[in-house]
Design a protein around this motif. Sequence first.
Motif, PDB file in Angstrom:
ATOM      1  N   PRO A  15       0.800  -1.049  -0.124  1.00  0.00           N
ATOM      2  CA  PRO A  15      -0.074  -0.159   0.229  1.00  0.00           C
ATOM      3  C   PRO A  15       0.883   1.100   0.114  1.00  0.00           C
ATOM      4  CG  PRO A  15      -0.122  -1.237   2.305  1.00  0.00           C
ATOM      5  CD  PRO A  15       0.567  -1.879   1.219  1.00  0.00           C
ATOM      6  N   GLY A  16       0.184   2.488  -0.690  1.00  0.00           N
ATOM      7  CA  GLY A  16       1.033   3.657  -0.666  1.00  0.00           C
ATOM      8  C   GLY A  16       0.809   4.456   0.694  1.00  0.00           C
ATOM      9  N   ARG A  17       1.669   5.737   0.707  1.00  0.00           N
ATOM     10  CA  ARG A  17       1.618   6.320   1.993  1.00  0.00           C
ATOM     11  C   ARG A  17       0.249   6.597   2.705  1.00  0.00           C
ATOM     12  NH1 ARG A  17       1.709  11.755   3.251  1.00  0.00           N
ATOM     13  NH2 ARG A  17       3.295  12.581   4.994  1.00  0.00           N
ATOM     14  N   GLU A  18      -0.449   7.131   1.626  1.00  0.00           N
ATOM     15  CA  GLU A  18      -1.818   7.620   2.175  1.00  0.00           C
ATOM     16  C   GLU A  18      -2.872   6.229   2.555  1.00  0.00           C
ATOM     17  OE1 GLU A  18      -2.781  10.768   2.532  1.00  0.00           O
ATOM     18  OE2 GLU A  18      -0.915  11.207   2.127  1.00  0.00           O
ATOM     19  N   GLU A  19      -2.558   5.179   2.081  1.00  0.00           N
ATOM     20  CA  GLU A  19      -3.216   4.166   2.258  1.00  0.00           C
ATOM     21  C   GLU A  19      -2.875   3.498   3.884  1.00  0.00           C
ATOM     22  OE1 GLU A  19      -4.439   1.276  -1.098  1.00  0.00           O
ATOM     23  OE2 GLU A  19      -2.251   1.934  -1.639  1.00  0.00           O
ATOM     24  N   VAL A  20      -1.454   3.662   3.868  1.00  0.00           N
ATOM     25  CA  VAL A  20      -0.983   3.316   5.484  1.00  0.00           C
ATOM     26  C   VAL A  20      -1.391   4.289   6.304  1.00  0.00           C
ATOM     27  CG1 VAL A  20       0.968   3.068   6.776  1.00  0.00           C
ATOM     28  CG2 VAL A  20       0.966   2.376   4.361  1.00  0.00           C
ATOM     29  N   LEU A  21      -1.710   5.651   5.885  1.00  0.00           N
ATOM     30  CA  LEU A  21      -2.129   6.566   6.924  1.00  0.00           C
ATOM     31  C   LEU A  21      -3.555   6.417   7.215  1.00  0.00           C
ATOM     32  CD1 LEU A  21      -0.248  10.023   5.939  1.00  0.00           C
ATOM     33  CD2 LEU A  21      -0.207   8.849   7.977  1.00  0.00           C
ATOM     34  N   ASP A  22      -4.341   6.000   6.174  1.00  0.00           N
ATOM     35  CA  ASP A  22      -5.968   5.665   6.198  1.00  0.00           C
ATOM     36  C   ASP A  22      -5.852   4.488   7.720  1.00  0.00           C
ATOM     37  OD1 ASP A  22      -6.382   7.818   4.771  1.00  0.00           O
ATOM     38  OD2 ASP A  22      -6.906   6.220   2.830  1.00  0.00           O
ATOM     39  N   MET A  23      -5.046   3.723   7.282  1.00  0.00           N
ATOM     40  CA  MET A  23      -5.120   2.508   8.207  1.00  0.00           C
ATOM     41  C   MET A  23      -4.989   2.738   9.678  1.00  0.00           C
ATOM     42  SD  MET A  23      -3.203  -1.283   7.758  1.00  0.00           S
ATOM     43  CE  MET A  23      -3.460  -1.374   5.979  1.00  0.00           C
ATOM     44  N   LEU A  24      -3.810   3.581   9.897  1.00  0.00           N
ATOM     45  CA  LEU A  24      -3.225   4.099  10.909  1.00  0.00           C
ATOM     46  C   LEU A  24      -4.273   4.930  11.772  1.00  0.00           C
ATOM     47  CD1 LEU A  24       0.392   4.676  10.191  1.00  0.00           C
ATOM     48  CD2 LEU A  24      -0.499   3.011  11.761  1.00  0.00           C
ATOM     49  N   PHE A  25      -4.862   5.933  10.903  1.00  0.00           N
ATOM     50  CA  PHE A  25      -5.723   6.789  11.549  1.00  0.00           C
ATOM     51  C   PHE A  25      -7.105   5.953  11.964  1.00  0.00           C
ATOM     52  CE2 PHE A  25      -3.653  10.478  10.010  1.00  0.00           C
ATOM     53  CZ  PHE A  25      -3.674  11.250  11.132  1.00  0.00           C
ATOM     54  N   GLU A  26      -7.505   4.883  11.183  1.00  0.00           N
ATOM     55  CA  GLU A  26      -8.455   4.063  11.622  1.00  0.00           C
ATOM     56  C   GLU A  26      -8.328   3.307  12.845  1.00  0.00           C
ATOM     57  OE1 GLU A  26      -9.483   1.538   8.436  1.00  0.00           O
ATOM     58  OE2 GLU A  26     -10.275   3.168   7.098  1.00  0.00           O
TER      59      GLU A  26
END
Length: 203
Positions: free
Chosen positions: A42-53
């Motif tokens: 996954p790309g940067r934003e996808e990882v951030l999405d997951m982390l924020f969730e």
Amino acid sequence: MTFRLLAALLAAMLLAATAVRAETEMREYDLREGGDSDVAPPGREEVLDMLFERLAAATSEAESRSFESAIREIWLDSGSPSIDLLMERGFDALREENYDRAYFYFDEVVTLAPDFAEGWDKRAAVHYIREDYAEALRDIEHVLRLEPRHYQAMAGLGIILEELGDKKGALEAYRRALALNPWLDDLKGRIAPLELEVEGRGI
């Protein structure tokens, strides 16, 4: 994909019960693992999405801190060794309370890497320490343009607005920061009196 991004992804996949162990494993993650996989990471934003969730769903302070740490790792990943070095020197200067030197390094970061939000964020912090609120607000605006979920910058915005007397604006900024990270306990203490003052008049 950088080491920090892969490390953050690993943290996001760990269970809450292993939150402390997660940070150790992140540092030990071998970038060669998964190299033969046909599935793109996954790309940067996808990882951030997951982390924020995961951060929003955290059930303990220890768990939330592990996800906060992973998010910061991504935010601090400039992708440039020279920018990273300037940031480290800026942090050293901040720790030594040498704010002129800290400003010099963070200003260099902003000049050389204007798309790197953390340079703006840390320069804003120096402006705030110097009580140059106008410049701090300008830099925070850049941070939030580059990283709209930067809850630390959002909280900083609230603090400055509150000190400038814009209590309604401060309350809104605090709420936005808390919506991104429900574990900002300091903000909860700031929100309660502001709610009474801003929304409780005449009741």
